[in-house]
Design an enzyme around this catalytic site. Structure first.
Site, PDB file in Angstrom:
ATOM      1  N   GLU A 130      29.413 -15.071  21.325  1.00  0.00           N
ATOM      2  CA  GLU A 130      29.521 -13.636  21.102  1.00  0.00           C
ATOM      3  C   GLU A 130      30.651 -13.141  22.012  1.00  0.00           C
ATOM      4  OE1 GLU A 130      26.022 -11.267  21.859  1.00  0.00           O
ATOM      5  OE2 GLU A 130      27.117  -9.422  21.406  1.00  0.00           O
ATOM      6  N   ARG A 168      19.454 -25.604  27.697  1.00  0.00           N
ATOM      7  CA  ARG A 168      20.666 -24.999  28.212  1.00  0.00           C
ATOM      8  C   ARG A 168      20.993 -25.581  29.588  1.00  0.00           C
ATOM      9  NH1 ARG A 168      20.687 -19.770  27.325  1.00  0.00           N
ATOM     10  NH2 ARG A 168      22.055 -19.113  28.992  1.00  0.00           N
ATOM     11  N   LYS A 215      25.702 -13.865  30.974  1.00  0.00           N
ATOM     12  CA  LYS A 215      26.880 -13.009  30.856  1.00  0.00           C
ATOM     13  C   LYS A 215      26.600 -11.615  31.404  1.00  0.00           C
ATOM     14  CE  LYS A 215      27.879 -14.380  26.567  1.00  0.00           C
ATOM     15  NZ  LYS A 215      28.505 -14.412  25.245  1.00  0.00           N
TER      16      LYS A 215
HETATM   17  P1  ATP Z   1      24.213 -15.237  27.794  1.00  0.00           P
HETATM   18  O1  ATP Z   1      22.738 -15.382  27.693  1.00  0.00           O
HETATM   19  O2  ATP Z   1      24.785 -15.603  29.108  1.00  0.00           O
HETATM   20  O3  ATP Z   1      24.740 -13.922  27.292  1.00  0.00           O
HETATM   21  P2  ATP Z   1      24.598 -16.368  25.249  1.00  0.00           P
HETATM   22  O4  ATP Z   1      23.794 -17.552  24.893  1.00  0.00           O
HETATM   23  O5  ATP Z   1      24.140 -15.090  24.702  1.00  0.00           O
HETATM   24  O6  ATP Z   1      24.796 -16.346  26.805  1.00  0.00           O
HETATM   25  P3  ATP Z   1      26.710 -16.806  23.416  1.00  0.00           P
HETATM   26  O7  ATP Z   1      28.076 -16.270  23.447  1.00  0.00           O
HETATM   27  O8  ATP Z   1      25.796 -16.341  22.367  1.00  0.00           O
HETATM   28  O9  ATP Z   1      26.114 -16.524  24.855  1.00  0.00           O
HETATM   29  O10 ATP Z   1      26.737 -18.380  23.470  1.00  0.00           O
HETATM   30  C1  ATP Z   1      27.497 -19.155  22.593  1.00  0.00           C
HETATM   31  C2  ATP Z   1      26.887 -20.522  22.506  1.00  0.00           C
HETATM   32  O11 ATP Z   1      26.829 -21.124  23.786  1.00  0.00           O
HETATM   33  C3  ATP Z   1      25.476 -20.455  21.984  1.00  0.00           C
HETATM   34  O12 ATP Z   1      25.297 -21.454  21.006  1.00  0.00           O
HETATM   35  C4  ATP Z   1      24.633 -20.717  23.190  1.00  0.00           C
HETATM   36  O13 ATP Z   1      23.454 -21.373  22.852  1.00  0.00           O
HETATM   37  C5  ATP Z   1      25.537 -21.603  24.047  1.00  0.00           C
HETATM   38  N1  ATP Z   1      25.216 -21.435  25.452  1.00  0.00           N
HETATM   39  C6  ATP Z   1      25.211 -20.294  26.166  1.00  0.00           C
HETATM   40  N2  ATP Z   1      24.802 -20.510  27.426  1.00  0.00           N
HETATM   41  C7  ATP Z   1      24.556 -21.845  27.518  1.00  0.00           C
HETATM   42  C8  ATP Z   1      24.108 -22.713  28.570  1.00  0.00           C
HETATM   43  N3  ATP Z   1      23.824 -22.238  29.793  1.00  0.00           N
HETATM   44  N4  ATP Z   1      23.971 -24.021  28.298  1.00  0.00           N
HETATM   45  C9  ATP Z   1      24.268 -24.515  27.081  1.00  0.00           C
HETATM   46  N5  ATP Z   1      24.678 -23.759  26.054  1.00  0.00           N
HETATM   47  C10 ATP Z   1      24.833 -22.446  26.259  1.00  0.00           C
HETATM   48 MG    MG Z   2      23.726 -15.525  22.390  1.00  0.00          MG
END
Ligand code: ATP
Ligand code: MG
Length: 568
Positions: free
Chosen positions: A37, A262, A272
């Site tokens: 995102e 994760r 984020k």
């Molecule tokens: P946050 O919770 O920090 O906002 P998010 O998961 O919402 O992170 P996205 O931009 O939606 O952020 O993430 C893009 C991809 O990266 C998704 O498929 C998510 O599952 C993966 N991802 C995000 N954080 C991690 C992590 N700590 N370990 C592995 N994969 C991750």
């Molecule tokens: Mg997400």
């Protein structure tokens, strides 16, 4: 120690893919996607997902898309889109022409929603967000049906159309899937599909004032892109029944969602929202501050992309959440830089040394190795003179036992040069601080000469004052005081007090070998005994590099791994 393995162990997702290839489930295709995102910069957790998705595609001769999951215009921006593209490329991956935006599917998603309304599987609700929450029930109590749940298809189509043209205010209406308010899975209790958001979108401008929710967007985007294996983190396990429900009800191509654990890392946060808070409250200089766990921060700090990929490989892929030691990441960085970084001498906190028996106005050329780990790296010239700088910490007047550096009356070797002996200490009359050392050198002990075999315990780095240029170096430590910043939230409710006040030390009085003046932004070096350093890509000027310490030379991971060899 483990080295980079060209054929790493098989993990459970590879087993699933291997099985699907065997049974021909997707006609032998492997097609993954990385779906960020654009509401922040990528961090090391995202690197795990990027390496996994792009890595699987390349391993099975498949494809991996980059897809921006841009359904929340109020938090998203073009700046993030560009930064994410740059970071994925920097990590070493390429999406070729497969760059997608979920927002490109808004027309199609609207049509899908209309289809579900017509099937009697979706309805427009007028409950407020608070009421919807109250009606949803809890894990132990079923939810209650909304009073608006049983309107006619015509009425729902009309209301949804009017939502689209902007007749209602934000929060006044939502479109919900009609599934089961008594489901044991809260995600299936008539989840919201569309909400009204009167914000312009960074891609679609003012075209829409209703936006699809993540759950109504993600699976359909996967389907439209004909993804085979849709990999996401464990939090989405409970969303999988909904992912499948939408695709089944719409009767469209169905990818397989697979969840993995994760990445969590100690001494930092990988959310984020929290990273944005660090930026907005100016606890760091920005998303790419070298202390941030973002890819741009790590790039600026000097982490090579190969080291990050190696780290992701070593961390592996599993179904159970755990926290990885930051020291493992640093170990991977050292492992790479030890092989690749040119060596140089920089005195960070200088102490002047005068060699009393060395001629004045004489500069003697000596040879220094560029990288003992790389036989092709060659050597360079350095200069010795009567006045030198050594590291202030390398001298002690009253040393403890086992201090093998310079002390009064004792000898030490200067790297690539001579053995010197400390004869006298000169102090500031007022403060008593040591300001200069008077030493002698032994001309018979020149490095590399056969008769130079006399052994002393310590070897120091140094610079001739005549061949030293002033430089700024920045030393870093963890951004947070404690290993688990999230668990510390109770103890330190405000972010400020959970931060490590000593995470950045900027030193302007350092000296470097003159050749370093021409180092370019992003160049990486090992400064002997001081660590690996990288030319800062924001505050350096031509001819005036500023160096960030990437990592020290002390490998705490190697020690931990020795103590408990099974820990990875
Ligand atoms: P946050 O919770 O920090 O906002 P998010 O998961 O919402 O992170 P996205 O931009 O939606 O952020 O993430 C893009 C991809 O990266 C998704 O498929 C998510 O599952 C993966 N991802 C995000 N954080 C991690 C992590 N700590 N370990 C592995 N994969 C991750
Ligand atoms: Mg997400």
């Amino acid at each position: 120690m483990q080295t980079i393995d060209s054929d790493p162990p098989i993990h459970f997702i590879q087993n699933i893919i291997a099985e699907d290839l065997k049974t021909g489930k997707y006609d032998g295709r492997v097609h993954t996607r990385f779906p960020p995102e654009p509401n922040g910069y990528l961090h090391i957790g995202h690197a795990k997902s990027i390496c996994l998705n792009f890595g699987l595609a390349s391993r099975y001769s498949g494809k991996c898309n980059l897809r921006f999951d841009d359904t929340n215009p109020s938090k998203e921006a073009e700046e993030y889109v560009r930064a994410i593209e740059e970071d994925v490329r920097w990590l070493g991956f390429d999406w070729d022409d497969r760059l997608y935006y979920a927002s490109e599917n808004f027309d199609q998603l609207y049509e899908f929603a209309v289809r579900l309304i017509k099937k009697g599987k979706a309805y427009v609700d007028a409950l407020s967000p608070e009421q919807i929450r109250a009606y949803r029930g809890t894990l132990s109590e079923p939810g209650r049906d909304s009073p608006h749940r049983d309107k006619s298809v015509e009425e729902n189509l009309d209301l949804f159309q009017r939502m689209r043209v902007g007749e209602f205010a934000e929060g006044e209406k939502v479109l919900r899937a009609k599934i089961d308010m008594a489901s044991g899975n809260l995600n299936l209790r008539d989840p919201v599909m569309y909400r009204i958001l009167k914000s312009p979108h960074h891609r679609t401008g003012d075209k829409w004032c209703i936006y699809p929710m993540y759950d109504f967007t993600h699976g359909q985007s996967d389907s439209l892109e004909r993804i085979t294996h849709s990999l996401c983190t464990l939090e989405f396990e409970d969303h999988r029944p909904l992912y499948d429900w939408f695709l089944n009800e719409l009767n469209i191509y169905r990818p397989q969602q697979i969840e993995f654990a994760r990445l969590n890392l100690n001494y930092t946060v990988l959310s984020k929202r929290k990273l944005l808070q660090l930026v907005e409250e100016k606890h760091v200089s920005g998303w790419s501050d070298p202390r941030m766990p973002t890819l741009s921060g790590m790039r600026r700090r000097g982490y090579p992309p190969e080291a990050i990929r190696d780290f992701c490989e070593r961390v592996g892929v599993s179904k159970s959440n755990s926290t990885v030691d930051f020291a493992l990441l640093e170990h991977c960085v050292r492992d790479n830089l030890n092989r690749t970084a040119l060596r140089a001498m920089v005195v960070v906190r200088p102490l002047k040394v005068v060699i009393e028996n060395y001629p004045e106005d004489h500069a003697e050329e000596l040879t220094a190795e560029n990288n003992p780990e790389d036989s092709t790296a060659g050597s360079r010239k350095i200069f010795f003179s009567r006045t030198l700088y050594i590291e202030r910490d390398d001298f002690m007047e009253n040393p403890p036992a086992k201090f093998f550096r310079l002390v009064p009356g004792k000898e030490v070797r200067l790297k690539y040069a001579y053995i010197i002996k400390c004869e006298r200490v000169i102090k500031d009359e007022n403060t008593g601080d040591v300001i200069e050392l008077r030493c002698t050198y032994d001309p018979e002990t020149k490095s590399g000469h056969s008769h130079a075999s006399r052994k002393v315990k310590g070897t120091l780095h140094w610079l001739a004052t005549t061949h030293a240029e002033p430089v700024e170096v920045r030393l870093y430590d963890h951004l947070f005081r404690n290993e688990n910043p999230t668990a510390d939230e109770k103890e330190y409710p405000d972010l400020q007090s959970s931060l490590n006040p000593d995470s950045l030390e900027s030193i302007r009085g350092a000296f470097m070998e003159p050749f370093l003046k021409t180092a370019a932004s992003g160049d990486r070096f090992q400064f002997l005994r001081m660590g690996y350093f990288c030319v800062d890509n924001e505050s350096s000027a031509p001819g005036a590099p500023v160096f960030n310490r990437t990592v020290t030379l002390r490998d705490t991971w190697a020690k931990i791994a020795k103590k408990s060899p099974r820990r990875r």
